[in-house]
Design a protein around this motif. Structure first.
Motif, PDB file in Angstrom:
ATOM      1  N   GLY A  22      13.152  31.274 -20.983  1.00 48.69           N
ATOM      2  CA  GLY A  22      12.403  30.025 -21.015  1.00 48.69           C
ATOM      3  C   GLY A  22      12.005  29.651 -22.434  1.00 48.69           C
ATOM      4  N   ARG A  23      11.039  28.773 -22.575  1.00 48.08           N
ATOM      5  CA  ARG A  23      10.613  28.299 -23.899  1.00 48.08           C
ATOM      6  C   ARG A  23       9.794  29.324 -24.659  1.00 48.08           C
ATOM      7  NH1 ARG A  23      11.005  23.604 -21.263  1.00 48.08           N
ATOM      8  NH2 ARG A  23      12.299  22.104 -22.348  1.00 48.08           N
ATOM      9  N   MET A  24       9.146  30.217 -23.956  1.00 51.41           N
ATOM     10  CA  MET A  24       8.307  31.263 -24.563  1.00 51.41           C
ATOM     11  C   MET A  24       7.157  30.679 -25.390  1.00 51.41           C
ATOM     12  SD  MET A  24      11.074  34.220 -25.554  1.00 51.41           S
ATOM     13  CE  MET A  24      11.958  33.272 -26.783  1.00 51.41           C
ATOM     14  N   ILE A  25       6.546  29.608 -24.884  1.00 53.58           N
ATOM     15  CA  ILE A  25       5.421  29.012 -25.610  1.00 53.58           C
ATOM     16  C   ILE A  25       4.129  29.721 -25.221  1.00 53.58           C
ATOM     17  CG2 ILE A  25       6.480  26.765 -25.990  1.00 53.58           C
ATOM     18  CD1 ILE A  25       4.989  25.680 -23.618  1.00 53.58           C
ATOM     19  N   PRO A  26       3.230  29.898 -26.180  1.00 56.38           N
ATOM     20  CA  PRO A  26       1.962  30.568 -25.883  1.00 56.38           C
ATOM     21  C   PRO A  26       1.021  29.668 -25.075  1.00 56.38           C
ATOM     22  CG  PRO A  26       2.003  29.862 -28.174  1.00 56.38           C
ATOM     23  CD  PRO A  26       3.359  29.548 -27.589  1.00 56.38           C
ATOM     24  N   ASP A  27       0.089  30.294 -24.375  1.00 59.43           N
ATOM     25  CA  ASP A  27      -0.938  29.538 -23.654  1.00 59.43           C
ATOM     26  C   ASP A  27      -1.676  28.644 -24.637  1.00 59.43           C
ATOM     27  OD1 ASP A  27      -0.297  30.782 -21.272  1.00 59.43           O
ATOM     28  OD2 ASP A  27      -1.863  32.299 -21.450  1.00 59.43           O
ATOM     29  N   GLY A  28      -1.887  27.408 -24.240  1.00 64.31           N
ATOM     30  CA  GLY A  28      -2.591  26.448 -25.080  1.00 64.31           C
ATOM     31  C   GLY A  28      -1.673  25.490 -25.821  1.00 64.31           C
ATOM     32  N   LEU A  57       3.133  31.052 -33.465  1.00 67.23           N
ATOM     33  CA  LEU A  57       3.438  32.080 -32.457  1.00 67.23           C
ATOM     34  C   LEU A  57       4.711  31.734 -31.702  1.00 67.23           C
ATOM     35  CD1 LEU A  57      -0.140  32.663 -30.999  1.00 67.23           C
ATOM     36  CD2 LEU A  57       1.111  34.120 -32.607  1.00 67.23           C
ATOM     37  N   TRP A  58       4.872  30.472 -31.371  1.00 70.63           N
ATOM     38  CA  TRP A  58       6.071  30.021 -30.669  1.00 70.63           C
ATOM     39  C   TRP A  58       7.312  30.153 -31.562  1.00 70.63           C
ATOM     40  CZ3 TRP A  58       7.774  24.364 -30.272  1.00 70.63           C
ATOM     41  CH2 TRP A  58       8.854  24.234 -29.391  1.00 70.63           C
ATOM     42  N   PHE A  59       7.196  29.694 -32.806  1.00 70.58           N
ATOM     43  CA  PHE A  59       8.329  29.724 -33.725  1.00 70.58           C
ATOM     44  C   PHE A  59       8.811  31.148 -33.971  1.00 70.58           C
ATOM     45  CE2 PHE A  59       6.632  25.623 -35.900  1.00 70.58           C
ATOM     46  CZ  PHE A  59       6.959  24.883 -34.779  1.00 70.58           C
ATOM     47  N   GLU A  60       7.908  32.097 -33.976  1.00 73.23           N
ATOM     48  CA  GLU A  60       8.255  33.497 -34.195  1.00 73.23           C
ATOM     49  C   GLU A  60       9.296  33.979 -33.179  1.00 73.23           C
ATOM     50  OE1 GLU A  60       8.198  36.986 -36.295  1.00 73.23           O
ATOM     51  OE2 GLU A  60       7.150  35.148 -36.834  1.00 73.23           O
ATOM     52  N   GLN A  61       9.235  33.448 -31.957  1.00 66.72           N
ATOM     53  CA  GLN A  61      10.148  33.851 -30.891  1.00 66.72           C
ATOM     54  C   GLN A  61      11.576  33.348 -31.099  1.00 66.72           C
ATOM     55  OE1 GLN A  61       8.939  35.902 -28.449  1.00 66.72           O
ATOM     56  NE2 GLN A  61       7.041  35.795 -29.601  1.00 66.72           N
ATOM     57  N   VAL A  66      16.701  29.327 -34.844  1.00 71.29           N
ATOM     58  CA  VAL A  66      16.276  27.933 -34.990  1.00 71.29           C
ATOM     59  C   VAL A  66      15.318  27.802 -36.174  1.00 71.29           C
ATOM     60  CG1 VAL A  66      15.072  26.028 -33.834  1.00 71.29           C
ATOM     61  CG2 VAL A  66      16.415  27.628 -32.480  1.00 71.29           C
ATOM     62  N   SER A  67      15.436  26.698 -36.919  1.00 70.16           N
ATOM     63  CA  SER A  67      14.399  26.346 -37.888  1.00 70.16           C
ATOM     64  C   SER A  67      13.618  25.166 -37.315  1.00 70.16           C
ATOM     65  CB  SER A  67      14.995  26.006 -39.253  1.00 70.16           C
ATOM     66  OG  SER A  67      15.829  24.880 -39.170  1.00 70.16           O
ATOM     67  N   PHE A  68      12.366  25.033 -37.726  1.00 67.92           N
ATOM     68  CA  PHE A  68      11.462  24.061 -37.119  1.00 67.92           C
ATOM     69  C   PHE A  68      10.821  23.165 -38.165  1.00 67.92           C
ATOM     70  CE2 PHE A  68      11.526  27.755 -34.383  1.00 67.92           C
ATOM     71  CZ  PHE A  68      11.621  27.216 -33.119  1.00 67.92           C
TER      72      PHE A  68
END
Length: 79
Positions: A22-28, A57-61, A66-68
């Motif tokens: 999935g997207r692996m986004i953190p809570d919040g 935190l999300w980008f670390e995954q 991917v670059s952001f």
């Protein structure tokens, strides 16, 4: 708005990780919608949060594939 640029030759690996984890986004940090560049290596994701540090935190995954770039948007009322 988050603009993702897939590393050269990594588009399929991005899709595979997404299917597996999935997207692996953190809570919040909240996903709103996304658009994929036609025939390209860019994805545009509209996200919302009150805690911008959650982006890191999300980008670390995904940083190996991917670059952001984050573009802060302001909501405007019509009229």
């Amino acid at each position: 708005m988050v603009i993702e640029t897939f590393a050269p030759g990594c588009k399929e690996a991005v899709y595979e990780r997404f299917r597996e984890k999935g997207r692996m986004i953190p809570d919040g940090l909240f996903y709103v919608d996304s658009w994929l560049e036609k025939d390209g290596d860019h994805c545009y994701q509209l996200m919302e949060t009150d805690s911008p540090e959650l982006f890191d935190l999300w980008f670390e995954q995904w940083k190996d594939l991917v670059s952001f770039k984050v573009v802060e948007l302001e909501s405007r009322a019509p009229g």
